[in-house]
Design an enzyme around this catalytic site. Structure first.
Site, PDB file in Angstrom:
ATOM      1  N   LEU A  94      12.970 -31.907  16.208  1.00  0.00           N
ATOM      2  CA  LEU A  94      12.549 -33.145  16.853  1.00  0.00           C
ATOM      3  C   LEU A  94      11.032 -33.266  16.809  1.00  0.00           C
ATOM      4  CD1 LEU A  94      13.177 -35.688  18.487  1.00  0.00           C
ATOM      5  CD2 LEU A  94      13.012 -34.295  20.556  1.00  0.00           C
ATOM      6  N   TYR A  95      10.334 -32.153  16.979  1.00  0.00           N
ATOM      7  CA  TYR A  95       8.871 -32.178  16.878  1.00  0.00           C
ATOM      8  C   TYR A  95       8.452 -32.765  15.538  1.00  0.00           C
ATOM      9  CZ  TYR A  95       4.152 -30.448  16.005  1.00  0.00           C
ATOM     10  OH  TYR A  95       2.827 -30.362  15.671  1.00  0.00           O
ATOM     11  N   ALA A  96       9.056 -32.262  14.446  1.00  0.00           N
ATOM     12  CA  ALA A  96       8.731 -32.766  13.114  1.00  0.00           C
ATOM     13  C   ALA A  96       9.057 -34.248  12.995  1.00  0.00           C
ATOM     14  CB  ALA A  96       9.494 -31.973  12.059  1.00  0.00           C
TER      15      ALA A  96
END
Length: 444
Positions: free
Chosen positions: A255-257
């Site tokens: 999700l960060y990416a």
């Protein structure tokens, strides 16, 4: 451009619907669905209440390097801060942002008490630029380290305003006091794995926070040029190496990416519609003194010294996990070069007047190193044998390797990394041992 000096020498202070033939059965199913319908209606109304009736100030929160205000989570403790404004406060803002060199720039650095933000702010100040920091000091990791970085910047003459990037009233006030020529937007919710625990923090900081920054920047006059932190994580599941800016970035592994990739698309939109000059920087595994405690090199050092086992991940079939470790001073040089080569935004009053600059660069070291080698180097520097716990690479967003193609940054920014991993780790270990020597800095 003067080379950035090290901060490690300064004293410590990521179904189908089918109509039933029996009307009786249909009525029974209808009545049984009423509680669920009521539940969703209640949830919907609660969401409407949060979005429309909650005061904007309640979204303001201290942070590590990006806005975040998940106040419903008992694990997050925020000090609500609306203590800004007034003549004395404005005087500090102006003094910190005052340009002291010929042809200098005035820069608002978000996430200034974060790892990269501290080093970039100090480097800008050293060469005579006007610098104002913004950070909300959240507790993603121990805020005592951020406070120590803040004290470091205070001694260097950089005022760090405590506030959240989603507080648009604060952002507009800062631009009212200082007409910043540039914004270095480093504020973000970091860490790949934490996204599985608290996904909303990433949406709030990396998406909503970025939009808040861009909304304010598009409407001020003159519009500033913006350099912002993307991530090497956008390359996701790519198998082609080294990673080039021309490669696909539509397969995020975390999700960060995904939030960083979405940020790049948002940047494109504001560039296209409003004429904002935008440069995105894809950092590759930054390390060094004053670093983040959630990074492997940092907590490996802590656990090796305390005799705890450290996790060494390996990919399928005993595959090597490697990272393109990039020393902080090399990253700082890339950040400053991006600011120096950023063209002016072309909009005025929120309206685009002409095409504006839009760029993205890899900032890496181009020399991926296996994590096992990282551990071996730390063992030599610490003179302690690590207790290695070999584990399979978890399916939590981590990828097997990263490797940067930096040809674009070399050509356009003059970017050239000079620090190998062993040299950089030696400087980090020296800082770490000094900073935590008295045992009074708090747990990391």
């Amino acid at each position: 451009m003067k080379p950035a000096s090290h901060l490690d020498g300064i004293p410590s202070t990521p179904g189908k619907f089918k109509m039933e033939k029996s009307s009786y059965i249909y009525r029974m199913r209808w009545h049984s669905s009423l509680p669920r319908l009521a539940f969703w209606c209640f949830l919907f109304m609660a969401l409407i209440f949060v979005l429309f009736f909650r005061s904007p100030s309640s979204l303001s929160a201290p942070h590590n390097s990006g806005g975040y205000s998940d106040l419903s989570s008992p694990s997050r403790r925020y000090l609500q801060n609306s203590d800004w404004g007034g003549p004395a406060w404005e005087k500090r803002v102006r003094s910190s942002a005052r340009i002291r060199s010929q042809n200098g720039m005035s820069v608002l650095v978000t996430g200034a008490a974060g790892f990269v933000g501290t080093h970039v702010s100090a480097a800008l100040k050293r060469r005579g630029d006007g610098v104002l920091g913004l950070d909300n000091f959240n507790d993603y990791y121990n805020p005592s380290l951020k406070r120590a970085r803040q004290a470091l910047l205070e001694r260097a003459g950089v005022f760090v305003v405590e506030g959240d990037i989603n507080d648009e009233a604060l952002l507009r006030k800062l631009f009212e006091v200082v007409p910043f020529s540039h914004v270095m937007h480093l504020a973000a919710q970091a860490g790949v794995r934490y996204a599985m625990e608290n996904p909303s923090s990433y949406v709030h900081s990396n998406l909503a926070g970025l939009v808040s920054i861009l909304e304010v920047c598009k409407s001020v006059n003159p519009q500033p040029a913006i350099v912002w932190a993307s991530s090497s994580s956008v390359y996701g599941l790519n198998t082609k190496v080294p990673f080039s800016e021309k490669d696909r970035t539509d397969q995020p592994a975390s999700l960060y990416a995904a939030t960083k990739k979405a940020g790049e698309e948002i940047a494109h939109t504001y560039n296209h519609i409003y004429g904002l000059s935008l440069t995105g920087l894809r950092f590759f595994t930054v390390y060094g003194p004053w670093g983040r405690p959630d990074m492997a090199y940092f907590f490996f050092t802590r656990d090796i010294l305390s005799g705890k086992p450290i996790p060494i991940f390996e990919a399928a079939n005993h595959g090597t996990v490697a990272r393109d470790f990039t020393y902080i001073d090399d990253i700082v040089r890339g950040c400053l070069a991006s600011l120096d080569t950023a063209e002016k935004s072309t909009g005025s009053g929120g309206k685009k007047k002409g095409p504006a600059q839009l760029r993205v660069f890899n900032l890496g070291n181009t020399s991926p190193v296996p994590v096992t080698d990282l551990v071996s180097i730390l063992e030599r520097l610490l003179k302690v044998k690590a207790k290695r716990n070999i584990m399979k690479l978890p399916r939590n967003g981590d990828v097997q390797f990263t490797h940067a193609n930096i040809s674009s940054a070399q050509e356009e920014l003059g970017y050239k990394p000079t620090t190998d991993l062993e040299t950089g780790l030696k400087k980090f270990v020296r800082w770490y041992l000094r900073f935590y020597a008295d045992g009074k800095k708090g747990a990391v």
